[in-house]
Design a protein around this motif. Structure first.
Motif, PDB file in Angstrom:
ATOM      1  N   PHE A  91      44.179  41.736  51.767  1.00 39.04           N
ATOM      2  CA  PHE A  91      44.497  41.595  50.240  1.00 39.04           C
ATOM      3  C   PHE A  91      43.877  40.745  49.308  1.00 39.04           C
ATOM      4  CE2 PHE A  91      47.441  40.224  46.844  1.00 39.04           C
ATOM      5  CZ  PHE A  91      47.539  41.242  46.367  1.00 39.04           C
ATOM      6  N   PHE A  92      44.079  39.406  49.991  1.00 41.42           N
ATOM      7  CA  PHE A  92      43.449  38.514  49.250  1.00 41.42           C
ATOM      8  C   PHE A  92      41.898  38.554  48.910  1.00 41.42           C
ATOM      9  CE2 PHE A  92      46.397  34.880  48.300  1.00 41.42           C
ATOM     10  CZ  PHE A  92      47.437  35.405  48.980  1.00 41.42           C
ATOM     11  N   MET A  93      41.417  39.375  49.978  1.00 37.56           N
ATOM     12  CA  MET A  93      39.764  39.440  49.582  1.00 37.56           C
ATOM     13  C   MET A  93      39.497  40.387  48.540  1.00 37.56           C
ATOM     14  SD  MET A  93      37.222  40.548  52.883  1.00 37.56           S
ATOM     15  CE  MET A  93      37.803  39.650  54.118  1.00 37.56           C
ATOM     16  N   ASN A  94      40.362  41.521  48.320  1.00 32.39           N
ATOM     17  CA  ASN A  94      40.010  42.364  47.333  1.00 32.39           C
ATOM     18  C   ASN A  94      40.684  42.175  46.125  1.00 32.39           C
ATOM     19  OD1 ASN A  94      38.155  43.561  49.254  1.00 32.39           O
ATOM     20  ND2 ASN A  94      40.256  44.349  50.284  1.00 32.39           N
ATOM     21  N   ALA A  95      41.932  41.549  46.122  1.00 31.59           N
ATOM     22  CA  ALA A  95      42.518  41.357  44.969  1.00 31.59           C
ATOM     23  C   ALA A  95      42.162  40.725  43.959  1.00 31.59           C
ATOM     24  CB  ALA A  95      44.235  41.042  45.078  1.00 31.59           C
ATOM     25  N   ASP A  96      42.332  40.836  42.670  1.00 30.80           N
ATOM     26  CA  ASP A  96      41.959  39.865  41.633  1.00 30.80           C
ATOM     27  C   ASP A  96      42.873  38.893  41.483  1.00 30.80           C
ATOM     28  OD1 ASP A  96      44.058  40.677  39.999  1.00 30.80           O
ATOM     29  OD2 ASP A  96      42.574  41.948  38.748  1.00 30.80           O
ATOM     30  N   SER A  97      42.731  37.795  40.618  1.00 28.22           N
ATOM     31  CA  SER A  97      43.709  36.642  40.582  1.00 28.22           C
ATOM     32  C   SER A  97      45.018  36.975  39.975  1.00 28.22           C
ATOM     33  CB  SER A  97      42.977  35.600  39.467  1.00 28.22           C
ATOM     34  OG  SER A  97      41.754  35.367  39.830  1.00 28.22           O
ATOM     35  N   ARG A  98      44.985  37.648  39.096  1.00 30.17           N
ATOM     36  CA  ARG A  98      46.691  38.381  38.564  1.00 30.17           C
ATOM     37  C   ARG A  98      47.328  38.913  39.925  1.00 30.17           C
ATOM     38  NH1 ARG A  98      49.252  37.216  34.636  1.00 30.17           N
ATOM     39  NH2 ARG A  98      47.599  36.804  33.020  1.00 30.17           N
ATOM     40  N   GLU A  99      46.568  39.928  40.506  1.00 33.27           N
ATOM     41  CA  GLU A  99      47.183  40.343  41.609  1.00 33.27           C
ATOM     42  C   GLU A  99      47.757  39.646  42.566  1.00 33.27           C
ATOM     43  OE1 GLU A  99      44.661  44.909  41.587  1.00 33.27           O
ATOM     44  OE2 GLU A  99      43.931  43.153  42.560  1.00 33.27           O
ATOM     45  N   ILE A 100      46.736  38.409  42.882  1.00 32.18           N
ATOM     46  CA  ILE A 100      47.295  37.666  43.720  1.00 32.18           C
ATOM     47  C   ILE A 100      48.415  36.901  43.370  1.00 32.18           C
ATOM     48  CG2 ILE A 100      46.639  35.223  44.959  1.00 32.18           C
ATOM     49  CD1 ILE A 100      43.770  36.380  44.892  1.00 32.18           C
ATOM     50  N   GLN A 101      48.608  36.573  41.951  1.00 30.06           N
ATOM     51  CA  GLN A 101      49.679  35.716  41.345  1.00 30.06           C
ATOM     52  C   GLN A 101      50.841  36.696  41.637  1.00 30.06           C
ATOM     53  OE1 GLN A 101      49.953  35.344  37.227  1.00 30.06           O
ATOM     54  NE2 GLN A 101      50.827  33.288  37.369  1.00 30.06           N
ATOM     55  N   GLU A 123      37.772  30.324  41.035  1.00 29.76           N
ATOM     56  CA  GLU A 123      36.733  29.577  41.048  1.00 29.76           C
ATOM     57  C   GLU A 123      36.569  28.864  39.807  1.00 29.76           C
ATOM     58  OE1 GLU A 123      34.484  33.706  41.900  1.00 29.76           O
ATOM     59  OE2 GLU A 123      36.520  33.259  41.564  1.00 29.76           O
ATOM     60  N   ASN A 124      37.081  29.447  38.662  1.00 26.84           N
ATOM     61  CA  ASN A 124      36.975  28.890  37.370  1.00 26.84           C
ATOM     62  C   ASN A 124      38.352  27.611  37.107  1.00 26.84           C
ATOM     63  OD1 ASN A 124      35.467  30.579  36.761  1.00 26.84           O
ATOM     64  ND2 ASN A 124      36.941  32.079  36.230  1.00 26.84           N
ATOM     65  N   LYS A 125      38.826  27.031  38.269  1.00 27.23           N
ATOM     66  CA  LYS A 125      39.962  26.337  38.176  1.00 27.23           C
ATOM     67  C   LYS A 125      40.985  26.671  37.582  1.00 27.23           C
ATOM     68  CE  LYS A 125      37.824  22.945  40.571  1.00 27.23           C
ATOM     69  NZ  LYS A 125      37.732  21.707  41.332  1.00 27.23           N
ATOM     70  N   THR A 126      41.156  27.913  37.411  1.00 22.46           N
ATOM     71  CA  THR A 126      42.487  28.555  36.518  1.00 22.46           C
ATOM     72  C   THR A 126      43.641  28.651  37.692  1.00 22.46           C
ATOM     73  OG1 THR A 126      41.106  29.608  35.326  1.00 22.46           O
ATOM     74  CG2 THR A 126      43.203  30.212  35.063  1.00 22.46           C
ATOM     75  N   GLY A 127      44.722  27.947  37.359  1.00 21.17           N
ATOM     76  CA  GLY A 127      45.831  28.157  38.198  1.00 21.17           C
ATOM     77  C   GLY A 127      46.672  29.408  37.765  1.00 21.17           C
ATOM     78  N   TRP A 128      47.196  30.040  38.855  1.00 22.36           N
ATOM     79  CA  TRP A 128      48.200  31.008  38.607  1.00 22.36           C
ATOM     80  C   TRP A 128      49.275  30.675  39.393  1.00 22.36           C
ATOM     81  CZ3 TRP A 128      46.141  35.294  35.663  1.00 22.36           C
ATOM     82  CH2 TRP A 128      44.600  35.306  35.284  1.00 22.36           C
ATOM     83  N   PHE A 129      50.248  30.238  38.888  1.00 23.41           N
ATOM     84  CA  PHE A 129      51.508  29.748  39.295  1.00 23.41           C
ATOM     85  C   PHE A 129      52.460  30.881  39.859  1.00 23.41           C
ATOM     86  CE2 PHE A 129      49.327  26.471  37.753  1.00 23.41           C
ATOM     87  CZ  PHE A 129      49.308  25.293  38.615  1.00 23.41           C
ATOM     88  N   ASP A 130      53.440  30.403  40.515  1.00 23.58           N
ATOM     89  CA  ASP A 130      54.420  31.285  41.077  1.00 23.58           C
ATOM     90  C   ASP A 130      55.531  31.678  39.931  1.00 23.58           C
ATOM     91  OD1 ASP A 130      55.163  28.694  41.461  1.00 23.58           O
ATOM     92  OD2 ASP A 130      56.657  28.849  42.921  1.00 23.58           O
TER      93      ASP A 130
END
Ligand code: C2E
Ligand code: CA
Ligand code: CA
Length: 760
Positions: A91-101, A123-130
């Motif tokens: 999942f983590f390999m294929n998902a994008d940042s939002r999906e991971i969030q 990679e852009n140092k954007t944090g997607w928080f819980d």
């Protein structure tokens, strides 16, 4: 020739160290030795104990440190495991940042409750928080880091949370894309606060304080919570080097430093492998000091105890010894100089030997060294000691060869007891032994001659003699040849016993005899060799009893021993003064008379006082009286000088009696200002015997002595002239006067007056 400069000894020697003193010294030495031993042993034992106590201390400190390290690691592992639990690689390999969030949000509730927030950072140092927020983290602390532990996870230093005031640390896990490149990280933040559970839940050691610091030396755990998130520099110069940063820089170690609470601590520290943080545990320095203090007090305690027990021991030892002494169980059995038995021990063993075989004949021998006192005084005590030791070895060997026992008595006296077959065989063996002994002692650097007293004993049916009595017998036998240079031994016999009895009788009667007038004075003329005329006389005492006349050689030695001689001397003086006075009054012939002064008068002033007091009662000139003094082994020359001077002051002349008899020495010739030298008769006999034998060397020596005396302006008188040859010889060497049987025996008053008439 027998002018031996020999002084008979009432031997005094031996540096006397009392047994009591020896006992104290030896006890002290032993005690000191024991103390020393106790000290060194406790020293060694304590040192070992101290070392192991120290080791134990360090070990337990290390263990405490180890314990905490393990707990921290466990915590981090637990957090990591919690992160892993929501991580699905596909999942983590294929998902994008939002999906991971969204994934994170939906699974947050399954994660460790210590996580204050969970985020995916791309990679852009954007944090997607819980919590649904998306934050640009470019300006915040780097979270995605190059340094991942074994590529697994990364633990950050302490940072301040972007959501709240409380400091946090982050744990990140790398997330890869399908071509296995890192595309971001799964990051959780944990409030540092939660770590306090570690110190609260796990408590290792009593007084330890725990420090957890990040790679920059900033505290995550610290007793003083004000320091959380800060680093620390000890304020005192001595320890300022050991800052928390300094500690973080090394992998492990121990330093003594000051804590943030200004407490002196031993700080043990170690880097935690997974996160690069450093865990340090501090122990108050007093704890280690306490080991030393405890050690020292134990040591002191041991010392006190051993001292006390020593005192108690000594006390008991003394008590036991004293009781032994009282019961005579212990004596000083060995003489320190010769290593032979002491006299006490010898007596004990001798009694035992006789008691065990009472049927045997025993021979007891006492020996001493002739003139030992003189040797001791003139050559020094060391030589005396050496001589005694040398002699003891010889006599010991001979005694042991004959299976006898031996002991040393006072000074140069030795006792040997032997079992013998018969008196006759024993004596022949004894004579051989003396020859052998004399042969062997020739090798000593100073010539000396032993003298022996012997007694034989066999226990009779109803007569048993104690060893003490036997010793008395041998001493008596030996003393009988004291002045006889020709005899080296004497056997005790009943004649001697007879003498003892005689002496006892005389002693009982002497006072009464004096009162009854049994003592009479005879006069022996002195003749001038120049003209054969009488020039003087010597007053000699006799004891006239019912049984007959006793000569002075029988009673004078006894009176010298019991002191009666002083009284008798004054009696003689008075008789002489009376006689001179009556002759003068009568106008009869008279010559100067010499009187003997016994060796017992040893206080010059007292003697002079009494002598003058008596003399003044009579009306006679003092030049009619001469005093014959004698050198005494126990008196120094000063006393003799004093006596001579006092007599001279009053106008009396003084003669040195028995010059050359073995009692006098040449040095007094010049030291004591006597007017007359009376040469002893043994002196003459050794040059010209009664039989007329003539010894050239001896004669020459006499001539030299007479010349010397003349040179020193002393008159010379020879005693004991019995033959015409002796008289002629003395005349040829210009001797002044003679006194002897050749001219006259000692005469009763009336005969003496007649003699004076004839030879004046
Ligand atoms: P001394 O003072 O040396 O006296 C000389 C002794 O030699 C005397 O013995 C005398 O009789 C003896 N004698 C004289 N001429 C001859 C001789 O030709 N041949 C031999 N064989 N003997 C001779 P005596 O009287 O028996 O006295 C012995 C010693 O007793 C004296 O020796 C003296 O030391 C002591 N003595 C005698 N009377 C007195 C006294 O009144 N007071 C004291 N303190 N001692 C006395
Ligand atoms: Ca005399
Ligand atoms: Ca004499």
């Amino acid at each position: 020739m027998h002018f031996c400069v020999k002084i008979h000894a009432v031997s005094f020697f031996v540096k006397k160290v009392s047994p009591e003193r020896i006992r104290i010294i030896s006890t002290l030495t032993v005690s000191l030795f024991i103390m020393f031993l106790v000290f060194t042993l406790t020293g060694i034992v304590m040192k070992r104990a101290l070392k192991s106590a120290e080791e134990e201390y360090y070990e337990s400190c290390e263990q405490v440190l180890e314990g905490y390290t393990t707990s921290i690691n466990l915590y981090i592992e637990k957090y990591y495991a919690s992160m892993e639990s929501i991580y699905d690689e596909d999942f983590f390999m294929n998902a994008d940042s939002r999906e991971i969030q969204n994934w994170i949000i939906s699974r947050k509730k399954y994660m460790d409750e210590d996580f204050s927030s969970v985020a995916y950072i791309d990679e852009n140092k954007t944090g997607w928080f819980d919590d649904g927020s998306v934050l640009d983290l470019k300006d915040t602390t780097s979270t995605v880091n190059e340094k991942y532990s074994e590529g697994k996870y990364f633990v950050s230093n302490i940072i301040s949370s972007i959501f709240s005031d409380s400091p946090v640390f982050l744990i990140s896990k790398q997330v890869y894309d399908s071509s296995r490149n890192v595309k971001g990280s799964l990051t959780v933040s944990v409030k540092v606060n939660v770590l306090k559970n570690i110190t609260r839940k796990i408590r290792i050691g009593h007084n330890s304080s725990v420090y957890l610091q990040d790679r920059n030396g900033r505290f995550l755990i610290v007793p003083d919570r004000d320091y959380i998130g800060k680093d620390f520099f000890p304020s005192s110069d001595e320890y300022s080097k050991y800052s928390s940063r300094y500690i973080s820089e090394s992998d492990f170690g121990m330093v003594q430093t000051e804590s943030e609470r200004e407490q002196l601590i031993n700080l043990f520290y170690r880097k935690i492998e997974g996160c690069g943080w450093t865990l340090a545990v501090g122990f108050p320095v007093e704890e280690l000091d306490m080991i030393y203090t405890r050690q020292n007090s134990t040591r002191l305690l041991i010392l006190v105890i051993s001292l006390c027990s020593l005192v108690v021991l000594l006390f008991f030892q003394r008590k036991i010894q004293d009781s032994f002494y009282k019961n005579q169980v212990v004596d000083f059995a060995y003489d320190p100089l010769t290593k032979l038995w002491t006299r006490q021990r010898f007596e004990k063993e001798a009694s035992r030997m006789i008691r065990h075989n009472p049927k045997n004949i025993y021979m007891l021998v006492e020996s001493d060294i002739s003139g030992f006192k003189f040797i001791n005084q003139n050559y020094g005590e060391d030589t005396g000691d050496r001589m005694i030791f040398f002699y003891s070895q010889r006599i010991n060997r001979i005694t042991k060869e004959k299976h006898g026992i031996i002991g040393r008595g006072y000074a140069d006296r030795f006792y040997s007891l032997l079992r013998v077959g018969s008196v006759r065989s024993a004596m022949s063996v004894f004579k051989e032994s003396i020859d052998e002994l004399n042969e062997s002692i020739r090798f000593f650097d100073i010539p000396f001659f032993p003298k022996f007293g012997i007694t034989f004993y066999r226990a009779g049916k109803n007569r048993s003699v104690s060893i003490k009595e036997l010793i008395g017998q041998v001493s008596f036998a030996k003393s009988s040849i004291k002045d006889n240079a020709l005899k080296s031994y004497a056997i005790y016999n009943s004649k001697m016993m007879h003498r003892v009895n005689e002496e006892r009788k005389m002693e009982l009667n002497m006072e009464a005899a004096l009162k009854r007038g049994e003592f009479i004075v005879l006069y022996q003329p002195k003749i001038s060799l120049a003209d054969d005329r009488i020039v003087g006389a010597e007053a000699l005492v006799r004891w006239k009893t019912k049984e007959g006349i006793i000569t002075p050689d029988k009673f004078i030695p006894l009176f010298e021993r019991n002191g009666f001689i002083k009284k008798l001397d004054f009696f003689v003086y008075e008789q002489v003064f009376k006689f001179i006075q009556s002759q003068i009054k009568k106008g009869g012939p008279i010559v100067p008379v010499s009187v003997n002064m016994s060796r017992n008068h040893n206080k010059p002033e007292k003697f002079m006082h009494d002598f003058l007091y008596l003399f003044k009662k009579y009306d006679i000139p003092s030049n009619m009286v001469q005093v014959e003094i004698i050198e005494r082994s126990f008196m120094n020359t000063t006393t003799l000088c004093d006596i001579t001077n006092l007599l001279h002051n009053e106008g009396f002349t003084v003669a040195m009696d028995d010059f050359g008899s073995g009692e006098s020495s040449l040095n007094m010739l010049t030291k004591i200002p006597v007017d007359v030298l009376k040469f002893d008769r043994t002196f003459l006999y050794s040059s010209i015997g009664e039989s007329g034998s003539f010894d050239y060397k001896g004669a020459k020596f006499i001539k030299i002595l007479i010349d010397l005396s003349k040179h020193l302006e002393k008159q010379t008188v020879f005693e004991g002239v019995e033959t015409v040859e002796q008289r002629d010889f003395l005349r040829s060497v210009s001797c002044d006067q003679v006194q002897g049987y050749f001219y006259s025996r000692p005469l009763f008053e009336s005969d003496f007056i007649a003699f004076m008439e004839k030879f004046r």
